[in-house]
Design an enzyme around this catalytic site. Structure first.
Site, PDB file in Angstrom:
ATOM      1  N   GLY A  13      38.842   2.232 -24.061  1.00 26.10           N
ATOM      2  CA  GLY A  13      37.529   2.121 -23.425  1.00 26.10           C
ATOM      3  C   GLY A  13      37.550   2.712 -22.029  1.00 26.10           C
ATOM      4  N   ALA A  14      36.614   3.631 -21.788  1.00 26.77           N
ATOM      5  CA  ALA A  14      36.569   4.339 -20.499  1.00 26.77           C
ATOM      6  C   ALA A  14      35.287   4.021 -19.747  1.00 26.77           C
ATOM      7  CB  ALA A  14      36.695   5.841 -20.742  1.00 26.77           C
ATOM      8  N   GLY A  15      34.660   2.875 -20.084  1.00 29.71           N
ATOM      9  CA  GLY A  15      33.500   2.432 -19.308  1.00 29.71           C
ATOM     10  C   GLY A  15      33.979   1.854 -17.979  1.00 29.71           C
ATOM     11  N   ALA A  17      34.849  -1.195 -17.129  1.00 27.39           N
ATOM     12  CA  ALA A  17      35.999  -2.096 -17.224  1.00 27.39           C
ATOM     13  C   ALA A  17      37.292  -1.296 -17.380  1.00 27.39           C
ATOM     14  CB  ALA A  17      35.817  -3.066 -18.387  1.00 27.39           C
ATOM     15  N   GLY A  18      37.306  -0.371 -18.335  1.00 27.43           N
ATOM     16  CA  GLY A  18      38.504   0.430 -18.594  1.00 27.43           C
ATOM     17  C   GLY A  18      38.869   1.308 -17.405  1.00 27.43           C
ATOM     18  N   PHE A 139      15.797  -9.074  -8.957  1.00 26.77           N
ATOM     19  CA  PHE A 139      16.098  -9.054 -10.385  1.00 26.77           C
ATOM     20  C   PHE A 139      15.857 -10.440 -10.953  1.00 26.77           C
ATOM     21  CE2 PHE A 139      18.143  -6.114 -13.438  1.00 26.77           C
ATOM     22  CZ  PHE A 139      17.833  -4.923 -12.824  1.00 26.77           C
ATOM     23  N   GLN A 252      22.004 -11.616 -26.033  1.00 22.33           N
ATOM     24  CA  GLN A 252      20.837 -11.496 -25.153  1.00 22.33           C
ATOM     25  C   GLN A 252      19.835 -10.457 -25.662  1.00 22.33           C
ATOM     26  OE1 GLN A 252      21.051  -9.685 -20.923  1.00 22.33           O
ATOM     27  NE2 GLN A 252      20.529 -11.837 -20.635  1.00 22.33           N
ATOM     28  N   HIS A 254      16.722  -8.360 -24.371  1.00 22.93           N
ATOM     29  CA  HIS A 254      16.090  -7.948 -23.119  1.00 22.93           C
ATOM     30  C   HIS A 254      14.594  -7.817 -23.366  1.00 22.93           C
ATOM     31  CE1 HIS A 254      15.095  -5.495 -19.648  1.00 22.93           C
ATOM     32  NE2 HIS A 254      16.316  -5.597 -19.193  1.00 22.93           N
ATOM     33  N   LEU A 264      16.015   1.040 -23.241  1.00 24.91           N
ATOM     34  CA  LEU A 264      15.730   0.114 -22.149  1.00 24.91           C
ATOM     35  C   LEU A 264      14.760   0.661 -21.103  1.00 24.91           C
ATOM     36  CD1 LEU A 264      16.726  -2.744 -21.415  1.00 24.91           C
ATOM     37  CD2 LEU A 264      18.040  -1.655 -19.622  1.00 24.91           C
ATOM     38  N   GLU A 267      15.065  -3.750 -16.099  1.00 27.51           N
ATOM     39  CA  GLU A 267      14.444  -4.907 -15.468  1.00 27.51           C
ATOM     40  C   GLU A 267      13.969  -4.566 -14.052  1.00 27.51           C
ATOM     41  OE1 GLU A 267      16.266  -8.670 -16.390  1.00 27.51           O
ATOM     42  OE2 GLU A 267      16.103  -9.267 -14.298  1.00 27.51           O
ATOM     43  N   ARG A 298      15.981 -13.415 -18.589  1.00 28.99           N
ATOM     44  CA  ARG A 298      15.633 -12.625 -19.775  1.00 28.99           C
ATOM     45  C   ARG A 298      15.358 -13.462 -21.012  1.00 28.99           C
ATOM     46  NH1 ARG A 298      20.091  -7.880 -18.640  1.00 28.99           N
ATOM     47  NH2 ARG A 298      18.863  -6.985 -16.949  1.00 28.99           N
ATOM     48  N   HIS A 365      20.384  -6.584 -26.406  1.00 29.75           N
ATOM     49  CA  HIS A 365      20.829  -5.879 -25.211  1.00 29.75           C
ATOM     50  C   HIS A 365      22.257  -6.167 -24.800  1.00 29.75           C
ATOM     51  CE1 HIS A 365      20.497  -3.939 -21.364  1.00 29.75           C
ATOM     52  NE2 HIS A 365      20.759  -5.054 -20.716  1.00 29.75           N
ATOM     53  N   GLU A 396      32.272  -5.999 -21.335  1.00 30.50           N
ATOM     54  CA  GLU A 396      31.358  -6.684 -22.248  1.00 30.50           C
ATOM     55  C   GLU A 396      32.042  -7.205 -23.507  1.00 30.50           C
ATOM     56  OE1 GLU A 396      27.543  -4.795 -22.528  1.00 30.50           O
ATOM     57  OE2 GLU A 396      26.954  -6.041 -24.246  1.00 30.50           O
ATOM     58  N   ARG A 407      23.097 -14.066 -19.652  1.00 33.67           N
ATOM     59  CA  ARG A 407      23.547 -13.332 -18.470  1.00 33.67           C
ATOM     60  C   ARG A 407      22.373 -12.971 -17.577  1.00 33.67           C
ATOM     61  NH1 ARG A 407      23.742  -7.843 -17.028  1.00 33.67           N
ATOM     62  NH2 ARG A 407      23.109  -7.066 -19.074  1.00 33.67           N
ATOM     63  N   SER A 412      26.503  -7.943 -14.943  1.00 31.10           N
ATOM     64  CA  SER A 412      27.439  -7.371 -15.900  1.00 31.10           C
ATOM     65  C   SER A 412      28.221  -6.208 -15.311  1.00 31.10           C
ATOM     66  CB  SER A 412      26.680  -6.924 -17.136  1.00 31.10           C
ATOM     67  OG  SER A 412      27.510  -6.141 -17.913  1.00 31.10           O
ATOM     68  N   LEU A 413      27.531  -5.339 -14.578  1.00 29.53           N
ATOM     69  CA  LEU A 413      28.261  -4.247 -13.919  1.00 29.53           C
ATOM     70  C   LEU A 413      29.274  -4.856 -12.953  1.00 29.53           C
ATOM     71  CD1 LEU A 413      25.406  -1.659 -13.171  1.00 29.53           C
ATOM     72  CD2 LEU A 413      27.103  -1.590 -14.998  1.00 29.53           C
TER      73      LEU A 413
HETATM   74  C1  LIG Z   1      20.622   0.522 -21.250  1.00 30.14           C
HETATM   75  C2  LIG Z   1      21.468  -0.477 -20.524  1.00 30.14           C
HETATM   76  C3  LIG Z   1      21.217  -0.747 -19.186  1.00 30.14           C
HETATM   77  C4  LIG Z   1      22.000  -1.686 -18.513  1.00 30.14           C
HETATM   78  N1  LIG Z   1      21.733  -1.934 -17.187  1.00 30.14           N
HETATM   79  C5  LIG Z   1      22.516  -2.801 -16.505  1.00 30.14           C
HETATM   80  C6  LIG Z   1      22.304  -3.022 -15.115  1.00 30.14           C
HETATM   81  O1  LIG Z   1      21.435  -2.424 -14.473  1.00 30.14           O
HETATM   82  N2  LIG Z   1      23.108  -3.915 -14.491  1.00 30.14           N
HETATM   83  C7  LIG Z   1      24.104  -4.588 -15.133  1.00 30.14           C
HETATM   84  O2  LIG Z   1      24.821  -5.363 -14.503  1.00 30.14           O
HETATM   85  N3  LIG Z   1      24.331  -4.369 -16.449  1.00 30.14           N
HETATM   86  C8  LIG Z   1      23.580  -3.492 -17.143  1.00 30.14           C
HETATM   87  N4  LIG Z   1      23.820  -3.277 -18.477  1.00 30.14           N
HETATM   88  C9  LIG Z   1      25.018  -3.869 -19.098  1.00 30.14           C
HETATM   89  C10 LIG Z   1      26.263  -3.092 -18.654  1.00 30.14           C
HETATM   90  O3  LIG Z   1      25.951  -1.736 -18.505  1.00 30.14           O
HETATM   91  C11 LIG Z   1      27.409  -3.207 -19.650  1.00 30.14           C
HETATM   92  O4  LIG Z   1      27.605  -4.536 -20.018  1.00 30.14           O
HETATM   93  C12 LIG Z   1      28.716  -2.691 -19.037  1.00 30.14           C
HETATM   94  O5  LIG Z   1      28.505  -1.427 -18.478  1.00 30.14           O
HETATM   95  C13 LIG Z   1      29.795  -2.644 -20.083  1.00 30.14           C
HETATM   96  O6  LIG Z   1      30.901  -1.966 -19.572  1.00 30.14           O
HETATM   97  P1  LIG Z   1      32.234  -1.859 -20.434  1.00 30.14           P
HETATM   98  O7  LIG Z   1      33.209  -1.104 -19.581  1.00 30.14           O
HETATM   99  O8  LIG Z   1      32.599  -3.186 -20.906  1.00 30.14           O
HETATM  100  O9  LIG Z   1      31.829  -1.025 -21.731  1.00 30.14           O
HETATM  101  P2  LIG Z   1      31.181   0.405 -21.976  1.00 30.14           P
HETATM  102  O10 LIG Z   1      30.728   1.054 -20.737  1.00 30.14           O
HETATM  103  O11 LIG Z   1      30.196   0.228 -23.069  1.00 30.14           O
HETATM  104  O12 LIG Z   1      32.395   1.256 -22.509  1.00 30.14           O
HETATM  105  C14 LIG Z   1      32.994   1.028 -23.766  1.00 30.14           C
HETATM  106  C15 LIG Z   1      34.088   2.033 -23.958  1.00 30.14           C
HETATM  107  O13 LIG Z   1      34.853   1.686 -25.090  1.00 30.14           O
HETATM  108  C16 LIG Z   1      35.103   2.830 -25.853  1.00 30.14           C
HETATM  109  N5  LIG Z   1      35.348   2.392 -27.243  1.00 30.14           N
HETATM  110  C17 LIG Z   1      34.676   1.458 -27.962  1.00 30.14           C
HETATM  111  N6  LIG Z   1      35.219   1.328 -29.176  1.00 30.14           N
HETATM  112  C18 LIG Z   1      36.258   2.180 -29.224  1.00 30.14           C
HETATM  113  C19 LIG Z   1      37.227   2.503 -30.212  1.00 30.14           C
HETATM  114  N7  LIG Z   1      37.238   1.924 -31.410  1.00 30.14           N
HETATM  115  N8  LIG Z   1      38.149   3.455 -29.917  1.00 30.14           N
HETATM  116  C20 LIG Z   1      38.150   4.073 -28.712  1.00 30.14           C
HETATM  117  N9  LIG Z   1      37.273   3.803 -27.743  1.00 30.14           N
HETATM  118  C21 LIG Z   1      36.347   2.861 -27.994  1.00 30.14           C
HETATM  119  C22 LIG Z   1      33.881   3.685 -25.675  1.00 30.14           C
HETATM  120  O14 LIG Z   1      34.157   5.029 -25.977  1.00 30.14           O
HETATM  121  C23 LIG Z   1      33.621   3.459 -24.180  1.00 30.14           C
HETATM  122  O15 LIG Z   1      34.409   4.330 -23.424  1.00 30.14           O
HETATM  123  C24 LIG Z   1      23.048  -2.352 -19.178  1.00 30.14           C
HETATM  124  C25 LIG Z   1      23.293  -2.078 -20.513  1.00 30.14           C
HETATM  125  C26 LIG Z   1      22.497  -1.186 -21.188  1.00 30.14           C
HETATM  126  C27 LIG Z   1      22.762  -0.963 -22.644  1.00 30.14           C
END
Ligand SMILES: Cc1cc2nc3c(=O)[nH]c(=O)nc-3n(C[C@H](O)[C@H](O)[C@H](O)COP(=O)(O)OP(=O)(O)OC[C@H]3O[C@@H](n4cnc5c(N)ncnc54)[C@H](O)[C@@H]3O)c2cc1C
Length: 597
Positions: A13-15, A17-18, A139, A252, A254, A264, A267, A298, A365, A396, A407, A412-413
């Protein structure tokens, strides 16, 4: 046979958290880090976050005498501060409906300002106040303006900032690699199995520490704000490997997804002053949350919308919509603060929010539940808190739990950044403290090659996409905003039947390179796996709390239900076995109270 890869630390995961975990572990001195992402790292769903990231940094306040929805102004240097970590903590606990763990929440809100300043020092482009400080907006569920933001591209700028730092520190990114299995033996995590999507080769990847930052799983529902990639692979893979899942009933919805699309409308639309109106043109939130109105949390706003819809006051051709009315904000403010959501509404439903109300509806959401972890990201093997050695999770897909049953927006960010960082510190401690690569028995890559071969050789008549759609329909209809025993029984029966049919599903593409047919099948398998846990946990929780709302048990039951539900896969029946874990409540400072807004 594909080569076995080794790293000190492997992060899936490269979001946010990762990326935080990778950046931090390398800052601490770990040299050899690999990050897998099934999509391009910068396409991770974190980049789609719009509205903001929470921290009590006291830069703005409401103009005196203008009421809770009035304009905001800068807090001049030296003036009285309106926000504090204690207030952020109380809002989060109240938002969670007393299912969040107070010790974890306290840690998060206290460290929140430092996370924001760390982003700032890394060069993150926040929106600014006239004197140069970071801009803040309101918010839902937050007592004061606390959302630090960058127009409505907050996640985009945060993710780019941390991603480039991870690159700078030499992290190896495996872009478009799909993790499909987790190797745990004797409660020690030893690595993962992943497919290089381009070649179809399956690799065993060994590591001293493994972290999942695989994101949310809104794709189990028909209408969702989540990206196509949010199929809950991580939670399903962990569950299949014997790890429990916690609080899975808490999903949740939204309040403002674009009508019929779910995309989305942040909010921030309501934070900036948007109204919600029904078919009669009434601002119906007056009847549900007279104080906070559209800026109630929400869960409450989504339920209010659904009630309006169910009672025949919805808009749109099928009456399933509500209007988000932004016209009174004026062109200039909309273009400055909400350029992205305006474009999305224009492109997908043809409504320009500058002069037209936008039809919206509740959209799946955020997943409050997930892989249970402690505040250092260590995955818990059971309710007693024993960790799985070498296995971490953050973001997440993990459940700390700071969000409890609901939440608050912008938390969450914050959680993904902070707990990603803390997992990075702990993994570095482990690796630099002399952890070893542990031996692996058998041939995990070979086992997964066989799994794919079997999938390709199937001749059954069932279609994977049909199964996925039917799952989403039953989850939405029977395990959605309003639930009851009968509906949840139905959901479980449907899921059971779909799991049976999946065994007879065949795929068309039998080749190796970039086989999205195979991936869609595995993802559907994952959806079926964790959806069963959501429905089973929802059926078990016989009360209404936060986002979990039961029409047959409409009240919160503090006597019996201030506890987390953990689900573990039964080795023989393959059904979820449920157990319970106490919620960490600070009874002195934050005793449960009625949740009114
Ligand atoms: C449209 C939208 C708007 C939002 N706005 C807000 C906001 O304004 N404020 C707030 O606090 N929160 C917001 N959230 C929630 C927040 O963005 C997320 O909860 C948070 O960014 C999740 O981060 P993460 O690093 O956990 O996962 P993600 O950013 O979802 O990253 C997941 C990663 O896992 C990888 N992955 C998944 N499965 C596999 C697999 N099997 N093999 C390899 N890689 C895999 C993906 O490629 C990706 O890189 C929003 C969410 C959405 C959907």
């Amino acid at each position: 046979m594909a080569e076995t890869i080794t790293h000190d630390v492997v992060i899936v995961g490269a979001g946010l958290a990762g990326s935080w975990a990778a950046m931090t572990a390398s800052q601490q001195g770990v040299k050899d880090i690999g990050v897998l992402s099934k999509i391009h790292p910068l396409r991770s769903h974190s980049g789609a976050a719009q509205g903001g990231i929470a921290a009590a940094i006291n830069n703005t306040r409401p103009v005196a005498g203008t009421g809770p929805r009035g304009p905001l102004e800068m807090i001049p240097e030296g003036d009285e501060l309106i926000d504090s970590w204690e207030l952020h903590m109380f809002d989060t606990i109240k938002g969670s409906d007393w299912l969040g763990d107070h010790d974890a929440i306290e840690l998060m809100v206290k460290e929140a300002p430092d996370i924001i300043y760390e982003y700032e020092h890394l060069g993150c482009v926040f929106s600014r106040l006239p004197d140069g400080r970071i801009a803040q907006r309101r918010f839902g569920g937050h007592s004061v303006p606390r959302a630090n933001y960058s127009a409505d591209y907050t996640g985009h700028v945060l993710l780019h900032t941390v991603h480039e730092q991870a690159l700078r520190h030499g992290t190896k990114f495996y872009s478009e690699w799909y993790c499909m299995d987790l190797i745990i033996e004797d409660n020690i995590c030893r690595g993962v199995v992943a497919m290089d999507i381009l070649t179809g080769e399956i690799h065993t990847i060994r590591a001293k520490a493994v972290m999942f930052g695989t994101g949310g799983y809104g794709r189990a529902f028909k209408i969702t704000s989540n990206a196509f990639a949010n199929t809950g692979d991580g939670v399903a893979i962990a569950y299949n490997a014997g790890v429990p899942l916690m609080d899975m009933e808490c999903v949740q919805f939204h309040p403002t997804g674009l009508y019929r699309h779910g995309i989305l409308m942040s909010e921030a639309c309501r934070g900036e002053g948007g109204y919600l109106t029904n078919a009669n043109g009434d601002r119906f939130m007056e009847n549900y949350a007279p104080d906070k109105m559209e800026l109630a949390p929400r869960d409450l706003v989504s339920r209010s919308e659904q009630k309006e819809i169910d009672e025949g006051r919805g808009v749109g051709s099928d009456g399933q919509g509500i209007y988000l009315d932004m016209r009174h904000l004026g062109r200039e403010k909309i273009l400055e603060r909400l350029p992205q959501v305006r474009e999305l509404a224009l492109e997908f439903v043809g409504a320009d929010m500058i002069d037209t109300p936008v039809p919206i509806q509740p959209t799946a959401h955020y997943s409050m539940g997930g892989i249970p972890v402690n505040v250092d990201g260590q995955v818990l093997a059971s309710a007693d808190g024993t960790p799985v050695t070498g296995f971490f999770a953050a973001g997440e897909c993990a459940c700390v739990s700071v969000h409890g049953a609901n939440r608050l927006g912008t938390n969450s960010l914050l959680g993904a950044s902070l707990f990603g960082k803390r997992a990075g510190v702990k993994m570095a401690e482990m690796v630099l403290g002399g952890a070893k690569l542990m031996p692996i028995s058998g041939d995990p890559a070979g086992k997964n090659e066989e799994r794919i071969k079997a999938l390709m050789n199937r001749e059954g008549k069932e279609n994977v996409e049909d199964i996925a759609q039917e799952l989403k329909t039953t989850m939405t209809d029977n395990c959605g905003i309003f639930r009851n025993d009968e509906k949840l029984k139905q959901a479980l029966e449907d899921i059971d039947e779909l799991q049976g049919r999946f065994k007879n599903a065949s795929i068309m593409d039998k080749t190796n390179r970039f086989n999205t047919d195979v991936l869609a099948a595995i993802e559907t398998d994952h959806l079926l796996t964790f959806s069963e846990v959501i429905a089973a946990s929802a059926k078990e929780r016989k009360e209404s709390r936060g986002a979990h709302s039961r029409t047959d048990h409409p009240k919160r039951d503090d006597e019996n239900w201030i506890k987390h539900i953990l689900a573990t896969k039964d080795k023989s029946t393959e059904e979820p076995n449920l157990s319970f874990k106490d919620v960490n409540i600070d009874w002195e400072r934050f005793p449960p109270q009625e949740r009114k807004y």
